[in-house]
Motif scaffolding. Structure first.
Motif, PDB file in Angstrom:
ATOM      1  N   ASN A   1      34.975 -49.068 -41.360  1.00 49.73           N
ATOM      2  CA  ASN A   1      33.974 -49.273 -42.490  1.00 49.73           C
ATOM      3  C   ASN A   1      32.643 -49.323 -41.779  1.00 49.73           C
ATOM      4  N   ASP A   2      32.439 -50.039 -40.495  1.00 47.01           N
ATOM      5  CA  ASP A   2      31.150 -49.741 -39.775  1.00 47.01           C
ATOM      6  C   ASP A   2      30.847 -48.432 -39.283  1.00 47.01           C
ATOM      7  N   LEU A   3      31.775 -47.659 -38.951  1.00 42.13           N
ATOM      8  CA  LEU A   3      31.721 -46.365 -38.333  1.00 42.13           C
ATOM      9  C   LEU A   3      31.147 -45.325 -39.682  1.00 42.13           C
ATOM     10  N   ALA A   4      31.652 -45.561 -40.749  1.00 42.69           N
ATOM     11  CA  ALA A   4      31.430 -44.942 -42.013  1.00 42.69           C
ATOM     12  C   ALA A   4      29.790 -45.221 -42.260  1.00 42.69           C
ATOM     13  N   ARG A   5      29.477 -46.427 -42.240  1.00 42.86           N
ATOM     14  CA  ARG A   5      28.137 -46.735 -42.749  1.00 42.86           C
ATOM     15  C   ARG A   5      27.147 -46.060 -41.552  1.00 42.86           C
TER      16      ARG A   5
END
Length: 87
Positions: free
Chosen positions: A54-58
Motif C-alpha cells: 500500500n505504501d509503495l502504491a501511494r
C-alpha cells in the motif's frame, strides 16, 4: 506455466512487468504494477522509507503524477534465478 526454460520464463515476466509499468503509468493505475512486489516489500532511500504494497502504491502514484517515464527494454540478461532488465 509456460513452456520453455526457466530463463525464458523469467525473461518473459520481466518484459511483461516493464510493459505493465508503462501501461500503469499512462493510465495512472499503480495497482497494475505494484502486484509484482511482495506484500511486505520495502523501498528505502536516505530521504524516505516505504514498507508494504500500500505504501509503495501511494509512492508510485505520486511518481506517476510527477514523472512521465516510458521504459523500453533494450537488452535482457537472465542468469540462473536472477533476471535483470537494461532499460
Amino acid at each position: 506455466m509456460a513452456a520453455g526454460s526457466v530463463a525464458m520464463q523469467v525473461e518473459h515476466l520481466l518484459k511483461q512487468a516493464m510493459s505493465e509499468y508503462n501501461s500503469a503509468m499512462e493510465e495512472g493505475d499503480s495497482a497494475a504494477f505494484v502486484k509484482y512486489f511482495a506484500s511486505n516489500a520495502k523501498y528505502e532511500t536516505p530521504l524516505f522509507r516505504y514498507a508494504g504494497r500500500n505504501d509503495l502504491a501511494r509512492h508510485i502514484e505520486g511518481e506517476f503524477k510527477t514523472y512521465k517515464a516510458h521504459y523500453q527494454v533494450s537488452k535482457m540478461i537472465v542468469q540462473e534465478k536472477l533476471g535483470r532488465a537494461h532499460v
